[in-house]
Design a protein around this motif. Sequence first.
Motif, PDB file in Angstrom:
ATOM      1  N   UNK A   1       0.771  -1.234  -0.020  1.00 27.56           N
ATOM      2  CA  UNK A   1       0.014   0.094  -0.087  1.00 27.56           C
ATOM      3  C   UNK A   1       1.025   1.097   0.078  1.00 27.56           C
ATOM      4  N   UNK A   2       1.939   1.234   0.961  1.00 28.02           N
ATOM      5  CA  UNK A   2       2.915   2.270   0.999  1.00 28.02           C
ATOM      6  C   UNK A   2       3.393   2.543  -0.438  1.00 28.02           C
ATOM      7  N   UNK A   3       4.058   1.600  -1.101  1.00 35.71           N
ATOM      8  CA  UNK A   3       4.494   1.881  -2.431  1.00 35.71           C
ATOM      9  C   UNK A   3       3.527   2.218  -3.542  1.00 35.71           C
ATOM     10  N   UNK A   4       2.378   1.717  -3.289  1.00 38.24           N
ATOM     11  CA  UNK A   4       1.245   2.132  -4.312  1.00 38.24           C
ATOM     12  C   UNK A   4       1.106   3.542  -3.969  1.00 38.24           C
ATOM     13  N   UNK A   5       0.744   3.982  -2.728  1.00 39.76           N
ATOM     14  CA  UNK A   5       0.606   5.712  -2.560  1.00 39.76           C
ATOM     15  C   UNK A   5       1.895   6.607  -2.985  1.00 39.76           C
ATOM     16  N   UNK A   6       3.145   5.864  -2.938  1.00 45.47           N
ATOM     17  CA  UNK A   6       4.127   6.582  -3.292  1.00 45.47           C
ATOM     18  C   UNK A   6       4.148   7.305  -4.851  1.00 45.47           C
ATOM     19  N   UNK A   7       3.330   6.389  -5.604  1.00 43.71           N
ATOM     20  CA  UNK A   7       3.272   6.669  -7.116  1.00 43.71           C
ATOM     21  C   UNK A   7       2.066   7.588  -7.230  1.00 43.71           C
ATOM     22  N   UNK A   8       1.489   7.644  -6.467  1.00 45.81           N
ATOM     23  CA  UNK A   8       0.237   8.819  -6.429  1.00 45.81           C
ATOM     24  C   UNK A   8       0.440   9.819  -5.622  1.00 45.81           C
ATOM     25  N   UNK A   9       1.537  10.338  -5.035  1.00 42.32           N
ATOM     26  CA  UNK A   9       1.522  11.215  -4.541  1.00 42.32           C
ATOM     27  C   UNK A   9       1.603  12.618  -5.164  1.00 42.32           C
ATOM     28  N   UNK A  10       0.451  13.652  -4.628  1.00 44.37           N
ATOM     29  CA  UNK A  10       0.133  14.785  -5.543  1.00 44.37           C
ATOM     30  C   UNK A  10       0.216  16.046  -4.463  1.00 44.37           C
ATOM     31  N   UNK A  11       0.298  15.785  -3.262  1.00 46.32           N
ATOM     32  CA  UNK A  11       0.112  16.939  -2.563  1.00 46.32           C
ATOM     33  C   UNK A  11       0.982  16.591  -1.178  1.00 46.32           C
ATOM     34  N   UNK A  12       0.990  17.458  -0.220  1.00 44.73           N
ATOM     35  CA  UNK A  12       1.613  17.144   1.092  1.00 44.73           C
ATOM     36  C   UNK A  12       0.888  16.176   1.934  1.00 44.73           C
ATOM     37  N   UNK A  13      -0.563  16.139   1.966  1.00 47.10           N
ATOM     38  CA  UNK A  13      -1.372  15.274   2.791  1.00 47.10           C
ATOM     39  C   UNK A  13      -0.914  13.526   2.334  1.00 47.10           C
ATOM     40  N   UNK A  14      -0.966  13.630   0.801  1.00 45.75           N
ATOM     41  CA  UNK A  14      -0.604  12.278   0.305  1.00 45.75           C
ATOM     42  C   UNK A  14       0.842  11.833   0.599  1.00 45.75           C
ATOM     43  N   UNK A  15       1.517  12.747   0.658  1.00 46.74           N
ATOM     44  CA  UNK A  15       2.998  12.393   0.877  1.00 46.74           C
ATOM     45  C   UNK A  15       3.001  11.938   2.243  1.00 46.74           C
ATOM     46  N   UNK A  16       2.618  12.718   3.224  1.00 51.20           N
ATOM     47  CA  UNK A  16       2.779  12.447   4.497  1.00 51.20           C
ATOM     48  C   UNK A  16       2.009  10.939   4.782  1.00 51.20           C
ATOM     49  N   UNK A  17       0.914  10.639   4.222  1.00 47.00           N
ATOM     50  CA  UNK A  17       0.352   9.483   4.469  1.00 47.00           C
ATOM     51  C   UNK A  17       1.250   8.306   3.868  1.00 47.00           C
ATOM     52  N   UNK A  18       1.699   8.557   2.753  1.00 49.55           N
ATOM     53  CA  UNK A  18       2.637   7.538   2.162  1.00 49.55           C
ATOM     54  C   UNK A  18       3.798   7.260   3.135  1.00 49.55           C
ATOM     55  N   UNK A  19       4.673   8.281   3.755  1.00 48.12           N
ATOM     56  CA  UNK A  19       5.662   8.331   4.781  1.00 48.12           C
ATOM     57  C   UNK A  19       5.220   7.476   5.712  1.00 48.12           C
ATOM     58  N   UNK A  20       4.104   7.763   6.365  1.00 44.13           N
ATOM     59  CA  UNK A  20       3.641   7.008   7.506  1.00 44.13           C
ATOM     60  C   UNK A  20       3.284   5.597   7.185  1.00 44.13           C
ATOM     61  N   UNK A  21       2.848   5.183   6.063  1.00 46.14           N
ATOM     62  CA  UNK A  21       2.671   3.677   5.706  1.00 46.14           C
ATOM     63  C   UNK A  21       4.051   3.200   5.465  1.00 46.14           C
ATOM     64  N   UNK A  22       5.032   4.043   5.070  1.00 47.33           N
ATOM     65  CA  UNK A  22       6.188   3.216   4.740  1.00 47.33           C
ATOM     66  C   UNK A  22       7.099   2.900   6.089  1.00 47.33           C
ATOM     67  N   UNK A  23       6.861   3.725   7.146  1.00 52.53           N
ATOM     68  CA  UNK A  23       7.310   3.545   8.384  1.00 52.53           C
ATOM     69  C   UNK A  23       6.640   2.397   9.045  1.00 52.53           C
TER      70      UNK A  23
END
Length: 354
Positions: free
Chosen positions: A259-281
């Motif tokens: 899920x974290x990898x999928x979110x990474x490819x669909x980052x287009x704003x700060x909130x989605x970037x933060x969500x992706x980072x939280x999933x990565x951790x």
Amino acid sequence: MDEFMDDQHWGGSLFPTSTLIPVTIICLLLFIVGVTGNTMTILLIQRFKDMKTTTNLYLSSMAVSDLVIFLTLPFDLYRLWRYVPWVFGELVCRLSHYLHEGCTNATILHITVLSMERYLAICFPFKAKAAISKRRVKYVILALWGFALLSAAPMFFLMGVEYENETMHDPNTRQCKHTRYAIDSGLLHTTIWVSTAYFFCPMFCLLCLYGAIGRKLWKSRHELHGPNAEARQRVHRQTVKILAVVVLVFAVCWLPYHIGRFLFTHVDDYHSARLSQDFNVASMVLFYFSASVNPVLYNLMSNKYRSAVKRLFVLPRILHHRPDQRHLSSRDDITACTETFTGVKETIVSTVSH
């Protein structure tokens, strides 16, 4: 994603200390448990002849994979604390991610093939006994490693040392991350799709195999006769529960990673970037948890494994203090670690690793 996160660095990290400290402590504990447990698994299987079954050959190979995975933990923790600058050079950046991906692929392939073997052993025991041999299993393991490492090869081109400003190569801005070439060429998306297939295809396979095993055990529950029939029925019911846990642990440990990898490819704003980072951790913690939990499951579920551990640590100590017992035969030694139940339990307990 980096442009959304640059203004949120905490001393070179993307996370505050309140997140870094507990995550680091958990990962270090997993490191200790994982390295100790997987090393013990390898020693047990290599030292005791009765532990060298076809199933345990897979488990030993998986333990090697888990140990190599833990070699990448220090670099992950470094990137967690110091996103910039990357000080270990280009080769370490590429190699650590390659080993990370290759061993991940190898572990998943081992889980799938081991589940196939358990399916054959339970549903077609006579055919399995004739078809499955230690020599063939060793060839299969080599093939699994070869395919896993080959499929992870794109990581050498996907990752690299990049600078925040491409025109000014400031050493203090070096980062180990996805290269611009990988993003522009589409290699990043392709690799993510391959990685996703490595999760969902085995997951579907596990569900089908364990579903078939569960049906087989359910249909055969009335075929058991004799004084131990009731005990064996309890073992069968426990086996179905174990298989459900196997699939659940696999899904819980690996789904956030993808899920974290999928979110990474669909980052287009700060909130989605933060969500992706939280999933990565979260996925990083679960990733190392999956690499450390196997020996714990062996101890909890397998009498044979626990007995082997006692032989490895307790018996030599007893013999050292009681010289008159040094003549214990290997037959007595093996008998001491025999399973309390026979038949299906010995077959199924071996699958509890995943």
